[in-house]
Design an enzyme around this catalytic site. Structure first.
Site, PDB file in Angstrom:
ATOM      1  NE  ARG A  12      -0.766  -0.631   4.929  1.00 25.22           N
ATOM      2  CZ  ARG A  12      -0.692   0.240   5.939  1.00 25.22           C
ATOM      3  NH1 ARG A  12      -1.151   1.472   5.786  1.00 25.22           N
ATOM      4  NH2 ARG A  12      -0.168  -0.117   7.077  1.00 25.22           N
ATOM      5  N   GLY A  13       0.226   2.400  -0.129  1.00 25.00           N
ATOM      6  CA  GLY A  13       0.931   3.673   0.017  1.00 25.00           C
ATOM      7  C   GLY A  13       2.066   3.879  -0.980  1.00 25.00           C
ATOM      8  CB  ILE A  14       5.314   5.629  -0.514  1.00 21.64           C
ATOM      9  CG1 ILE A  14       4.708   6.973  -0.073  1.00 21.64           C
ATOM     10  CG2 ILE A  14       6.586   5.863  -1.319  1.00 21.64           C
ATOM     11  CD1 ILE A  14       5.571   7.752   0.925  1.00 21.64           C
ATOM     12  NE  ARG A  34       3.241  -4.971   9.592  1.00 22.78           N
ATOM     13  CZ  ARG A  34       3.012  -3.964  10.415  1.00 22.78           C
ATOM     14  NH1 ARG A  34       3.588  -3.938  11.597  1.00 22.78           N
ATOM     15  NH2 ARG A  34       2.234  -2.960  10.069  1.00 22.78           N
ATOM     16  CG  ASP A  48       7.355  -8.226  11.534  1.00 21.76           C
ATOM     17  OD1 ASP A  48       8.123  -7.238  11.468  1.00 21.76           O
ATOM     18  OD2 ASP A  48       6.571  -8.404  12.482  1.00 21.76           O
ATOM     19  N   GLY A  77       7.792   1.234   6.938  1.00 22.40           N
ATOM     20  CA  GLY A  77       8.083   2.114   8.073  1.00 22.40           C
ATOM     21  C   GLY A  77       6.828   2.427   8.860  1.00 22.40           C
ATOM     22  CE1 TYR A 140       8.476   7.799  10.063  1.00 20.16           C
ATOM     23  CE2 TYR A 140       8.896  10.150   9.827  1.00 20.16           C
ATOM     24  CZ  TYR A 140       8.518   8.939   9.275  1.00 20.16           C
ATOM     25  OH  TYR A 140       8.194   8.874   7.931  1.00 20.16           O
ATOM     26  CE  LYS A 144      11.125   6.803   7.864  1.00 21.74           C
ATOM     27  NZ  LYS A 144      11.085   5.695   6.889  1.00 21.74           N
TER      28      LYS A 144
HETATM   29  P1  NDP Z   1       1.814   3.382   5.065  1.00 20.25           P
HETATM   30  O1  NDP Z   1       1.510   3.504   6.521  1.00 20.25           O
HETATM   31  O2  NDP Z   1       0.753   3.646   4.056  1.00 20.25           O
HETATM   32  O3  NDP Z   1       2.463   1.932   4.772  1.00 20.25           O
HETATM   33  C1  NDP Z   1       3.498   1.450   5.574  1.00 20.25           C
HETATM   34  C2  NDP Z   1       4.004   0.159   4.985  1.00 20.25           C
HETATM   35  O4  NDP Z   1       5.047  -0.368   5.827  1.00 20.25           O
HETATM   36  C3  NDP Z   1       2.907  -0.907   4.913  1.00 20.25           C
HETATM   37  O5  NDP Z   1       3.092  -1.657   3.745  1.00 20.25           O
HETATM   38  C4  NDP Z   1       3.198  -1.752   6.146  1.00 20.25           C
HETATM   39  O6  NDP Z   1       2.747  -3.081   6.045  1.00 20.25           O
HETATM   40  C5  NDP Z   1       4.724  -1.714   6.149  1.00 20.25           C
HETATM   41  N1  NDP Z   1       5.281  -2.095   7.443  1.00 20.25           N
HETATM   42  C6  NDP Z   1       5.163  -1.453   8.618  1.00 20.25           C
HETATM   43  N2  NDP Z   1       5.798  -2.136   9.593  1.00 20.25           N
HETATM   44  C7  NDP Z   1       6.332  -3.235   9.016  1.00 20.25           C
HETATM   45  C8  NDP Z   1       7.095  -4.331   9.482  1.00 20.25           C
HETATM   46  N3  NDP Z   1       7.449  -4.472  10.760  1.00 20.25           N
HETATM   47  N4  NDP Z   1       7.461  -5.286   8.599  1.00 20.25           N
HETATM   48  C9  NDP Z   1       7.112  -5.194   7.308  1.00 20.25           C
HETATM   49  N5  NDP Z   1       6.388  -4.182   6.795  1.00 20.25           N
HETATM   50  C10 NDP Z   1       5.994  -3.216   7.648  1.00 20.25           C
HETATM   51  O7  NDP Z   1       3.063   4.311   4.849  1.00 20.25           O
HETATM   52  P2  NDP Z   1       3.512   5.248   3.624  1.00 20.25           P
HETATM   53  O8  NDP Z   1       3.285   4.577   2.339  1.00 20.25           O
HETATM   54  O9  NDP Z   1       2.979   6.589   3.874  1.00 20.25           O
HETATM   55  O10 NDP Z   1       5.081   5.312   3.944  1.00 20.25           O
HETATM   56  C11 NDP Z   1       6.045   4.471   3.328  1.00 20.25           C
HETATM   57  C12 NDP Z   1       7.412   4.940   3.768  1.00 20.25           C
HETATM   58  O11 NDP Z   1       7.584   6.311   3.428  1.00 20.25           O
HETATM   59  C13 NDP Z   1       7.619   4.849   5.286  1.00 20.25           C
HETATM   60  O12 NDP Z   1       8.952   4.438   5.555  1.00 20.25           O
HETATM   61  C14 NDP Z   1       7.404   6.275   5.755  1.00 20.25           C
HETATM   62  O13 NDP Z   1       8.099   6.543   6.932  1.00 20.25           O
HETATM   63  C15 NDP Z   1       7.948   7.054   4.572  1.00 20.25           C
HETATM   64  N6  NDP Z   1       7.418   8.418   4.466  1.00 20.25           N
HETATM   65  C16 NDP Z   1       6.075   8.659   4.374  1.00 20.25           C
HETATM   66  C17 NDP Z   1       5.617   9.970   4.279  1.00 20.25           C
HETATM   67  C18 NDP Z   1       4.163  10.316   4.177  1.00 20.25           C
HETATM   68  O14 NDP Z   1       3.830  11.515   4.276  1.00 20.25           O
HETATM   69  N7  NDP Z   1       3.261   9.391   3.968  1.00 20.25           N
HETATM   70  C19 NDP Z   1       6.560  11.095   4.277  1.00 20.25           C
HETATM   71  C20 NDP Z   1       7.940  10.722   4.372  1.00 20.25           C
HETATM   72  C21 NDP Z   1       8.347   9.429   4.457  1.00 20.25           C
HETATM   73  P3  NDP Z   1       1.236  -3.472   6.506  1.00 20.25           P
HETATM   74  O15 NDP Z   1       0.297  -2.973   5.458  1.00 20.25           O
HETATM   75  O16 NDP Z   1       1.252  -4.953   6.585  1.00 20.25           O
HETATM   76  O17 NDP Z   1       1.014  -2.801   7.834  1.00 20.25           O
END
Ligand code: NDP
Length: 234
Positions: A12-14, A34, A48, A77, A140, A144
């Site tokens: 999901r997300g980025i 995860r 994980d 993250g 955090y 980072k």
């Molecule tokens: P989301 O919260 O949308 O997604 C986080 C992702 O990380 C999910 O796929 C989640 O898996 C996975 N994850 C979390 N913990 C673990 C773990 N222990 N083991 C494996 N996977 C894990 O985040 P974003 O897409 O917003 O962010 C992605 C990255 O970009 C992160 O590192 C974040 O810090 C960074 N970032 C985001 C910003 C923002 O504004 N959104 C800005 C700057 C940096 P699951 O779905 O299973 O929980």
């Protein structure tokens, strides 16, 4: 030339936007997730990143299906925000264990095959917060900022083997992570961003695919901001 790419947290997300961008240019893409199921059309492995055994087994599954990982995007993250005075050891350690140590585990596991291939690209998704700081995010920000030290040390250790390590530092991006912000805080952040808006996940993905490509082959140890000017000068 098609490469084998692994994106952590690519469900999901980025991370998902990054995975889809690599897939669109013809690469062999695996994502870790995860929870839940793998996104449609992408090869998914459960992982994980706080668990070294889980990381090792995820890499082994990707290697068996798609070949050795040539491009690692360490994107997974979490945040767990609170003010310094209230932050528990557990809150600090959990965020660092995921964002920083989790990335170390993936980079270490990827490096052996990259060394054998004498080619590799590692891209770590950091944050403007790692450079700029943010109240309520001591854990955090520490995690980072640490990614920059990892990328630069890997550059010095493995650069001569044609393995590069770079950091992408997004500002605010429209994902689940920022969805919970109140409208007032979103408005305040937008006013602080010179470009006046949050980024889309695709705008981060474009930079990541470019960094993994031949055009960026002489860039290593760099921190590339994708933050609409928010972190300028940091
Ligand atoms: P989301 O919260 O949308 O997604 C986080 C992702 O990380 C999910 O796929 C989640 O898996 C996975 N994850 C979390 N913990 C673990 C773990 N222990 N083991 C494996 N996977 C894990 O985040 P974003 O897409 O917003 O962010 C992605 C990255 O970009 C992160 O590192 C974040 O810090 C960074 N970032 C985001 C910003 C923002 O504004 N959104 C800005 C700057 C940096 P699951 O779905 O299973 O929980």
């Amino acid at each position: 030339m098609a490469r084998t790419v692994l994106v952590t947290g690519g469900n999901r997300g980025i991370g998902l936007a990054i995975a889809r961008a690599f897939a669109a240019q013809g690469d062999r893409v695996a994502v870790t997730h995860r929870t839940g199921t793998a996104p449609e059309g992408l090869f998914g492995v459960v992982c994980d990143i706080t668990d070294p055994t889980s990381v090792d087994s995820a890499f082994s599954k990707v290697e068996a299906e798609l070949g050795p990982v040539e491009v690692l995007v360490a994107n997974a993250g979490i945040t767990d925000d609170t003010l310094l005075l209230r932050m528990t050891d557990d809150q600090f350690t959990r965020v660092v264990d995921t964002n920083l140590t989790g990335t170390f585990r993936c980079a270490k596991r990827a490096s052996s095959k990259m060394l054998r291939a004498k080619w590799g690209r590692m891209i770590f998704i950091s944050s403007v917060v790692g450079l700029y700081g943010s109240p309520g995010q001591v854990n955090y920000a520490a995690s980072k900022a640490g990614l920059i030290g990892i990328a630069r040390s890997i550059t010095r250790e493995l650069g001569s083997r044609n393995i590069t390590a770079n950091v992408v530092a997004p500002g605010f991006v429209e994902t689940d992570m920022t969805a919970d912000l109140s409208d007032d805080r979103k408005k305040a952040y937008r006013e602080a961003i010179p470009l006046g808006r949050f980024a889309t996940p695709d705008e981060v993905a474009e930079v990541v695919t470019w960094l993994a490509g031949d055009a960026a082959g002489y860039i290593s140890g760099a921190v590339i901001p994708v933050d609409g000017g928010l972190g300028m000068g940091h």
